[in-house]
Design an enzyme around this catalytic site. Sequence first.
Site, mmCIF file in Angstrom:
data_model
loop_
_atom_site.group_PDB
_atom_site.id
_atom_site.type_symbol
_atom_site.label_atom_id
_atom_site.label_comp_id
_atom_site.label_asym_id
_atom_site.label_seq_id
_atom_site.Cartn_x
_atom_site.Cartn_y
_atom_site.Cartn_z
ATOM 1 N N ASN A 61 -18.135 -3.826 3.648
ATOM 2 C CA ASN A 61 -18.466 -4.519 4.892
ATOM 3 C C ASN A 61 -17.377 -4.268 5.920
ATOM 4 O OD1 ASN A 61 -16.860 -6.190 3.173
ATOM 5 N ND2 ASN A 61 -17.401 -8.010 4.332
ATOM 6 N N GLU A 63 -16.239 -5.691 9.573
ATOM 7 C CA GLU A 63 -16.448 -6.778 10.530
ATOM 8 C C GLU A 63 -15.917 -6.424 11.912
ATOM 9 O OE1 GLU A 63 -14.957 -10.344 8.621
ATOM 10 O OE2 GLU A 63 -16.612 -10.300 7.167
ATOM 11 N N ALA A 65 -14.741 -8.457 15.890
ATOM 12 C CA ALA A 65 -14.473 -9.708 16.613
ATOM 13 C C ALA A 65 -15.744 -10.215 17.295
ATOM 14 C CB ALA A 65 -13.374 -9.489 17.641
ATOM 15 N N GLU A 74 -23.806 -3.075 2.007
ATOM 16 C CA GLU A 74 -25.009 -2.380 1.518
ATOM 17 C C GLU A 74 -25.538 -1.413 2.569
ATOM 18 O OE1 GLU A 74 -24.315 -5.544 1.470
ATOM 19 O OE2 GLU A 74 -25.152 -6.581 -0.265
#
Length: 160
Positions: A61, A63, A65, A74
């Site tokens: 994953n 990420e 802000a 996935e």
Amino acid sequence: MKDLTITAIIKVYQYDELNEADQSLMKTAMEATARSYAPYSHFSVGAAALLNDGTIVTGTNQENAAYPSGLCAERTTLFYANSQYPDQPIKTLAIAARTEKDFIEKPIPPCGACRQVILETEKRYGQPIRILLYGKECIYEVKSIGDLLPLSFDASAMEE
Ligand code: THU
């Protein structure tokens, strides 16, 4: 009126009960969590995809802000695999997740959007994707996304 009953078949394993190849693929997904970028949730997810030709690709994953701009492990993995190896269907997808403390107890449930993308990938290649979900307590195996996404929407719904 009648009821419509939908069944899902989920096999439950202890890690030791997996065959060597599945243990190794799961280990690869677990190791991938170390490469996650999750400064906001501190929840690191790793996935390992075994392609038909034996190639293994991983993803994590990522990420942002601006939260919705991030992507789950996935989908990162599936999109990378399909971008790099567009002629290779995915046989098996192993997924693992951890907090800063440890891997999670229960098998990691993929989010709805990832289930939808796994479905599209199955349809695109006309081949089921076996999914292994890691938990410290046990590991779930499904033979195809259908067991995690009943009444799914795909392109066939748009045909007359
Ligand atoms: N996440 C995944 O990567 N896969 C899942 O199956 C569930 C959630 C990520 C998204 C976000 O970076 C973090 O985990 C917390 O939701």
